[in-house]
Design a protein around this motif. Structure first.
Motif, PDB file in Angstrom:
ATOM      1  N   GLY A 174       1.043  -1.447   0.076  1.00 38.36           N
ATOM      2  CA  GLY A 174      -0.398   0.078   0.524  1.00 38.36           C
ATOM      3  C   GLY A 174       0.650   1.082  -0.057  1.00 38.36           C
ATOM      4  N   VAL A 175       0.140   2.354   0.232  1.00 36.33           N
ATOM      5  CA  VAL A 175       0.823   3.261   0.425  1.00 36.33           C
ATOM      6  C   VAL A 175       1.789   3.915   1.494  1.00 36.33           C
ATOM      7  N   ASN A 176       3.252   4.341   1.226  1.00 34.63           N
ATOM      8  CA  ASN A 176       4.258   4.429   2.157  1.00 34.63           C
ATOM      9  C   ASN A 176       4.769   3.016   2.836  1.00 34.63           C
ATOM     10  N   GLY A 177       4.619   1.731   2.055  1.00 32.08           N
ATOM     11  CA  GLY A 177       5.405   0.848   2.807  1.00 32.08           C
ATOM     12  C   GLY A 177       3.820  -0.021   3.273  1.00 32.08           C
ATOM     13  N   SER A 178       3.024   0.205   3.459  1.00 24.37           N
ATOM     14  CA  SER A 178       1.458  -0.476   4.502  1.00 24.37           C
ATOM     15  C   SER A 178       0.904  -1.317   3.377  1.00 24.37           C
ATOM     16  N   ALA A 179       0.035  -1.817   4.571  1.00 27.03           N
ATOM     17  CA  ALA A 179      -0.446  -3.397   3.904  1.00 27.03           C
ATOM     18  C   ALA A 179      -2.595  -2.717   3.407  1.00 27.03           C
ATOM     19  N   LEU A 180      -2.662  -1.708   3.957  1.00 29.93           N
ATOM     20  CA  LEU A 180      -4.392  -0.935   2.995  1.00 29.93           C
ATOM     21  C   LEU A 180      -3.853   0.474   2.709  1.00 29.93           C
ATOM     22  N   SER A 181      -3.750   1.008   1.799  1.00 34.53           N
ATOM     23  CA  SER A 181      -4.573   2.016   1.322  1.00 34.53           C
ATOM     24  C   SER A 181      -5.928   2.530   0.940  1.00 34.53           C
ATOM     25  N   LEU A 182      -5.953   3.756   2.095  1.00 31.71           N
ATOM     26  CA  LEU A 182      -7.738   4.091   2.448  1.00 31.71           C
ATOM     27  C   LEU A 182      -6.723   5.728   1.713  1.00 31.71           C
ATOM     28  N   CYS A 183      -7.727   5.749  -0.203  1.00 29.72           N
ATOM     29  CA  CYS A 183      -7.722   7.023  -0.678  1.00 29.72           C
ATOM     30  C   CYS A 183      -9.193   7.313  -0.854  1.00 29.72           C
ATOM     31  N   GLN A 184      -9.028   9.278  -0.810  1.00 30.85           N
ATOM     32  CA  GLN A 184      -9.951  10.111  -1.275  1.00 30.85           C
ATOM     33  C   GLN A 184      -9.559  10.408  -2.688  1.00 30.85           C
ATOM     34  N   ARG A 185     -10.268  10.599  -3.736  1.00 29.97           N
ATOM     35  CA  ARG A 185     -10.410  11.757  -4.599  1.00 29.97           C
ATOM     36  C   ARG A 185     -11.464  12.558  -5.005  1.00 29.97           C
ATOM     37  N   TYR A 186     -11.203  13.923  -4.741  1.00 32.84           N
ATOM     38  CA  TYR A 186     -12.113  15.098  -4.895  1.00 32.84           C
ATOM     39  C   TYR A 186     -11.238  16.252  -6.252  1.00 32.84           C
ATOM     40  N   TYR A 187     -11.790  17.013  -6.079  1.00 36.87           N
ATOM     41  CA  TYR A 187     -11.535  17.878  -7.243  1.00 36.87           C
ATOM     42  C   TYR A 187     -11.188  19.145  -5.863  1.00 36.87           C
ATOM     43  N   LYS A 188     -10.190  19.223  -6.897  1.00 36.12           N
ATOM     44  CA  LYS A 188      -9.337  20.955  -5.493  1.00 36.12           C
ATOM     45  C   LYS A 188     -10.010  21.800  -5.765  1.00 36.12           C
ATOM     46  N   LYS A 189     -11.073  22.190  -6.134  1.00 37.19           N
ATOM     47  CA  LYS A 189     -11.840  23.559  -6.024  1.00 37.19           C
ATOM     48  C   LYS A 189     -13.646  23.293  -6.283  1.00 37.19           C
ATOM     49  N   GLY A 190     -14.021  22.918  -5.441  1.00 35.30           N
ATOM     50  CA  GLY A 190     -15.169  22.519  -5.537  1.00 35.30           C
ATOM     51  C   GLY A 190     -16.617  22.944  -4.016  1.00 35.30           C
ATOM     52  N   SER A 191     -17.053  23.683  -4.859  1.00 32.19           N
ATOM     53  CA  SER A 191     -18.227  25.364  -4.292  1.00 32.19           C
ATOM     54  C   SER A 191     -19.719  24.886  -5.543  1.00 32.19           C
ATOM     55  N   ILE A 192     -20.500  24.088  -4.920  1.00 28.97           N
ATOM     56  CA  ILE A 192     -21.490  23.907  -5.598  1.00 28.97           C
ATOM     57  C   ILE A 192     -22.498  24.867  -3.849  1.00 28.97           C
ATOM     58  N   ASP A 193     -24.103  25.281  -5.542  1.00 29.45           N
ATOM     59  CA  ASP A 193     -24.936  26.471  -4.437  1.00 29.45           C
ATOM     60  C   ASP A 193     -26.196  26.018  -5.619  1.00 29.45           C
ATOM     61  N   PRO A 194     -26.873  25.124  -4.780  1.00 24.75           N
ATOM     62  CA  PRO A 194     -28.418  25.095  -5.662  1.00 24.75           C
ATOM     63  C   PRO A 194     -28.733  26.241  -5.089  1.00 24.75           C
ATOM     64  N   VAL A 195     -28.517  26.894  -4.080  1.00 24.69           N
ATOM     65  CA  VAL A 195     -29.748  28.256  -4.023  1.00 24.69           C
ATOM     66  C   VAL A 195     -30.550  28.989  -5.067  1.00 24.69           C
ATOM     67  N   ASN A 196     -28.260  29.424  -5.488  1.00 26.78           N
ATOM     68  CA  ASN A 196     -28.224  30.224  -6.161  1.00 26.78           C
ATOM     69  C   ASN A 196     -28.279  30.062  -7.705  1.00 26.78           C
ATOM     70  N   ASP A 197     -28.335  28.545  -7.707  1.00 28.80           N
ATOM     71  CA  ASP A 197     -27.953  28.134  -9.195  1.00 28.80           C
ATOM     72  C   ASP A 197     -26.475  28.221  -9.284  1.00 28.80           C
ATOM     73  N   THR A 198     -25.758  28.435  -8.766  1.00 31.57           N
ATOM     74  CA  THR A 198     -23.745  28.860  -8.464  1.00 31.57           C
ATOM     75  C   THR A 198     -23.371  27.471  -7.935  1.00 31.57           C
TER      76      THR A 198
END
Length: 573
Positions: A174-198
């Motif tokens: 795994g990561v850094n020589g470990s046995a298990l890797s826990l990873c999350q992938r996300y957008y660098k910037k993510g801002s969602i405002d359904p109230v203003n539709d932006t």
């Protein structure tokens, strides 16, 4: 000639029908005798002025050589007294190739079964609330996502205590020589405002990972630092848990084989790329098979008979490949001799139809099957000796070669006139069938694309182009019609009405018209063949020339050697 002229009309009709049902490429002795004892070819076909100038001895030798070339194995045995070793070799090859396929199939089934059963066990061990009959596992709350992630890691850390099977951790994968890797992938910037539709999103993807190691000692407490892993749900794409496990498939001892060692690469995916409020959970398992470092089975001795049998199959197929290749080369050489004779002695050109008769398509089929069998045998030897693990490649090669070997049996059935009707019908119908299939394929592909784009979002059987094609092909054969109609989601009246029109027109067009016309082409070709049996058959220049030889296989005139040299395969003529 007198005996031929004394035949009654019914006997002549039967003779003409038998000749029609005889293979054009094989030309067994019966059909040749019918031509020989029938009407002599007219001199205007060959050219009367050139015919008288031909060297009689050269013509007679070439004619006898051509007749012997197109004889069946039994007639060749009567002609020269040489036993049909090539026929016996092909029959032996059919038996040993089939036995090899069965032996490999039994081993391959255990490999696939072991992998599938472990994959199912991993789903029950590492996926919370998993059920066998569940089509899809998903969560809809942030708490549910954390609970499933923590459950998976806890089950992994306590695997040696919970599992009924014997698994081992793979450290350092795994990561850094470990046995298990826990990873999350996300957008660098993510801002969602359904109230203003932006929204404001940077599509650059960031990956954060932490490693988890199992305790080296049972007395050491289980690490819990992974619980501090915070997910960014507002811009989260997916979460993955990856680890590797080792296992040994000991059930192969039943077949007197040394067990294989497996390394399973397990990936658990929490998919949130749609951001629809539903996080889909799936587990993928990839197995790597390798030889165990140290093996010890009580009472087991090294058994090399499987490897020896694979070597035998490769040798037999190699010999068959050499003999079939030699026959192809001899046919090409005889073709050149025949073409040269017509050009120099008779000032005639040989048509391509007559030239292609010297190249036996059945030999080409056997050559392809021999090459595939030899390659598959060496791969199987590598699998038996634990140097390779290409079960799928070996299975494809071995299955294809066995298919071609059994299809080649039809060649020997064509020597019998009553069995030759299938080959003659297929040969007559093949051109029209290909043209018809090209036209039908255009309509079929149109329905495939139309069904995928319109019904794909509303029907499980139309979600991808491959499933659409499978569904429509099943409908052509009358399979699962009601389920296809009933499973259409009635989310909108327009789409539902279109689906009914789409399915009704496809079924009506392809079942009542296309499929019926396809069958009519086959039956039409058969009717044409039976009608042609009542008419005098067309005889090519090649067979008219062969008919000049009135020597029967038992006349003894074929015993004279063609040349004084002898090759290593001279016994297999």
């Amino acid at each position: 000639m007198a005996s031929s002229l004394s035949k009654n009309p019914r006997e002549e009709d039967d003779t003409e029908k038998d000749k029609l049902l005889t293979s054009v490429t094989d030309h067994n002795a019966s059909s040749l005798n019918d031509r020989i004892h029938g009407s002599h070819p007219s001199l205007d076909v060959i050219g009367s002025s050139s015919w008288k100038q031909v060297d009689e001895e050269e013509e007679e030798a070439l004619c006898r050589k051509l007749k012997y070339f197109f004889m069946s194995p039994c007639d060749k045995y009567h002609a020269k007294g040489r036993k049909p070793y090539k026929l016996v070799l092909q029959l032996l090859k059919i038996v040993i190739v089939t036995v090899q396929l069965v032996l490999f199939g039994l081993s391959n089934q255990m490999v696939v079964m072991f992998k599938d059963e472990n994959t199912d066990s991993f789903r029950h061990l590492f996926l919370k609330d998993y059920q066998d009959d569940s089509d899809e596992l998903a969560v809809h709350t942030q708490r549910g996502v954390y609970e499933h992630i923590n459950y998976t890691i806890e089950q992994y850390l306590g695997l040696t205590k919970n599992s009924v099977s014997r698994y081992a951790y793979v450290l350092g994968s795994g990561v850094n020589g470990s046995a298990l890797s826990l990873c999350q992938r996300y957008y660098k910037k993510g801002s969602i405002d359904p109230v203003n539709d932006t929204f404001n999103i940077d599509p650059c993807i960031i990956t954060d990972c932490i490693g988890v190691n199992p305790p080296t000692d049972s007395s050491v407490p289980i690490p819990e630092d992974y619980m501090n892993f915070t997910l960014k749900f507002h811009k989260l794409i997916n979460v993955t848990i990856e680890f590797k496990l080792k296992a040994i498939n000991i059930q192969s001892i039943i077949n007197n084989e040394i067990p294989d060692c497996y390394t399973f690469s397990v990936t658990i995916l929490f998919d949130n790329r749609a951001h629809s409020g539903k996080v889909k959970i799936s587990l993928r398992n990839k197995a790597i098979i390798r030889e165990c470092s140290a093996t010890s089975v009580s009472g087991h001795k090294e058994n090399y008979w499987r490897v020896a049998f694979d070597v035998l199959v490769a040798i037999v197929c190699g010999l068959s490949l050499a003999l079939c290749g030699r026959s192809i080369l001899r046919g090409i050489a005889l073709q050149h001799e025949f073409v040269r004779f017509f050009r120099e002695s008779l000032d005639r050109q040989v048509c391509w139809a007559d030239r292609l008769e010297f190249i036996n398509g059945w030999y080409l089929l056997l050559i392809i099957s021999d090459i595939l069998t030899i390659i598959a045998s060496f791969i199987k030897i590598g699998i038996e000796t634990k140097n390779l693990a290409s079960y799928d490649v070996c299975g494809i090669l071995m299955g294809t070669s066995t298919l071609l070997v059994w299809v080649g049996v039809i060649r020997y059935l064509t020597f019998f006139q009553k069995y030759n009707i299938l080959i003659v019908t297929l040969r007559a119908a093949f051109p029209n069938v290909i043209r018809f299939c090209c036209c039908a394929a255009a309509i079929y592909m149109g329905y495939v694309f139309c069904g995928w784009i319109v019904l794909g979002p509303y029907h499980a059987k139309f979600r991808s182009l491959s499933t659409v094609s499978e569904c429509l092909f099943s409908l052509i054969n009358g399979d699962d019609m009601f389920a296809t109609f009933s499973e259409v989601e009635r989310s909108g009246t327009l789409v539902w009405l279109f689906s009914q029109l789409y399915l009704y027109t496809f079924i009506s067009l392809f079942i009542y018209m296309v499929l019926s016309l396809f069958i009519a082409l086959i039956t039409g070709a058969y009717d044409t063949i039976t009608q042609q049996a009542q008419e005098p058959p067309h005889v090519s220049d090649l067979h008219q020339f062969i008919a000049q030889c009135t020597d029967t296989p038992t006349s003894g005139k074929f015993h004279s050697p063609e040349n004084t040299s002898c090759s290593p395969f001279c016994c297999f003529n």
